[in-house]
Design an enzyme around this catalytic site. Structure first.
Site, PDB file in Angstrom:
ATOM      1  N   GLY A 135       0.827  -1.201   0.000  1.00  0.00           N
ATOM      2  CA  GLY A 135       0.000   0.000   0.000  1.00  0.00           C
ATOM      3  C   GLY A 135       0.861   1.250   0.000  1.00  0.00           C
ATOM      4  N   CYS A 136       0.283   2.365  -0.493  1.00  0.00           N
ATOM      5  CA  CYS A 136       1.048   3.618  -0.603  1.00  0.00           C
ATOM      6  C   CYS A 136       1.459   4.131   0.773  1.00  0.00           C
ATOM      7  CB  CYS A 136       0.227   4.653  -1.366  1.00  0.00           C
ATOM      8  SG  CYS A 136      -1.450   4.912  -0.751  1.00  0.00           S
ATOM      9  N   TYR A 137       0.484   4.270   1.667  1.00  0.00           N
ATOM     10  CA  TYR A 137       0.807   4.706   3.023  1.00  0.00           C
ATOM     11  C   TYR A 137       1.734   3.707   3.716  1.00  0.00           C
ATOM     12  CZ  TYR A 137      -2.449   8.633   3.967  1.00  0.00           C
ATOM     13  OH  TYR A 137      -3.091   9.841   4.012  1.00  0.00           O
ATOM     14  N   ALA A 138       1.449   2.424   3.541  1.00  0.00           N
ATOM     15  CA  ALA A 138       2.243   1.398   4.224  1.00  0.00           C
ATOM     16  C   ALA A 138       3.702   1.458   3.790  1.00  0.00           C
ATOM     17  CB  ALA A 138       1.662   0.015   3.961  1.00  0.00           C
ATOM     18  N   THR A 139       3.939   1.824   2.519  1.00  0.00           N
ATOM     19  CA  THR A 139       5.316   1.983   2.034  1.00  0.00           C
ATOM     20  C   THR A 139       6.013   3.115   2.792  1.00  0.00           C
ATOM     21  OG1 THR A 139       4.769   1.121  -0.158  1.00  0.00           O
ATOM     22  CG2 THR A 139       6.711   2.533  -0.004  1.00  0.00           C
TER      23      THR A 139
END
Length: 317
Positions: A135-139
């Site tokens: 995920g974008c945030y998780a990255t």
């Protein structure tokens, strides 16, 4: 090269990420588009929606059971959460085993799938052809925390703000420019799927509070980290430099990065490193373009490795 190009199919290509992926494929010497599927755009020319594409390909709308017969070497699933498994099961049932990169959250918790955050998991890849794109945030969360993971005294607390392209193309309050104007919209303040994802892959609990802002693309994560022993700012910076100094798509900055400077770029930026007086608390800021390093660019890193070409092929550095 012509005939030895790998054929790539994109399933669910209507969204912002699908368009970015098409742009990266167009620039790739070893890939060619086999098909791009979209129910909403079925029959329309791809070049009418993605100007970088040159060719006669049209969007199509194959049933999931027809996907294996389209004979792509690489398949990217750019579908909403919960929709990937029927496609994956169709390939299994047909006995076909292309490289499958899933952009949704559906396989991020499945240990049979490789979790493709190259800067943190590159050495764990064992040639798997089933790749879950983070995920974008998780990255951004994981890049902010990983270099200090062994020194934490408490769960990291992450405040996130994303542009509204992160809310996708299906209309909602979170991608409605009228409702977002002069506004900041908090949502999913506990238990967000990226909170669970970052916690799982870091191996420590992470707390995350996301918000949507009026800008279109790019996200910021500001992370508060309590340390088990005092550090100097240069010690913290040295850890981040050691972790990412050789990485082409993560830049370690001295100052806190601005989201406006990373929009449309393919790398993440991490910086700030603001220390408390006692040296036991540090605040780290990470930014990335949610459609690129948060999705399409990261998928291309994973595709490149899976087809045996240079990880950064077609990615503008």
């Amino acid at each position: 090269m012509g005939t030895s190009r790998k054929r790539i199919g994109i399933v669910g290509a209507r969204g912002h990420t699908g368009a970015e992926l098409i742009r990266l494929v167009v620039a790739h010497p070893d890939l060619e588009l086999a098909y791009v599927s979209s129910r909403e755009l079925d029959g329309q020319r791809v070049d009418a929606h993605v100007s970088e594409y040159r060719g006669d390909l049209r969007y199509s709308s194959p049933a999931h059971e027809d996907l294996p017969g389209l004979d792509a070497d690489v398949v990217v699933l750019a579908l909403p959460n919960g929709k990937a498994s029927v496609c994956v099961e169709a390939f299994d049932a047909a006995g076909k085993d292309p490289v499958i990169v899933d952009l949704s959250a559906d396989y991020r918790f499945d240990s049979k799938w490789y979790y493709g955050l190259p800067e943190l998991t590159r050495d764990k890849w064992r040639g798997e052809k089933r790749i879950s794109n983070p995920g974008c945030y998780a990255t951004a969360i994981q890049l902010s925390i990983a270099p200090l993971k062994d020194l934490l005294a408490a769960p990291p607390v992450c405040f996130g703000v994303s542009g509204y392209s992160g809310a996708g193309t299906t209309p909602s309050d979170k991608n409605n420019p009228e409702k977002l104007r002069d506004n900041l919209m908090p949502y999913s303040l506990t238990g967000h799927t990226h909170e669970k994802e970052a916690s799982r892959h870091l191996g420590i609990p992470v707390e995350f509070m996301p918000h949507v802002a009026p800008h279109f693309r790019g996200l910021t994560v500001t992370t508060n980290l309590y340390l088990s022993r005092p550090l100097k700012r240069e010690d913290v910076q040295a850890r981040f430099q050691h972790a990412y100094g050789a990485e082409k798509l993560v830049r370690v900055l001295d100052e806190a990065p601005w989201v406006s400077q990373v929009a449309g770029k393919h790398h993440a930026e991490v910086g700030g490193f603001a220390m408390s007086d006692d040296g036991k608390r540090v605040v780290v800021v990470a930014t990335l373009d949610n459609l690129l390093k948060g999705a399409a660019t990261q998928a291309m890193q994973n595709i490149n490795r899976a087809i045996g070409t240079n990880e950064y092929t077609s990615i503008p550095l």
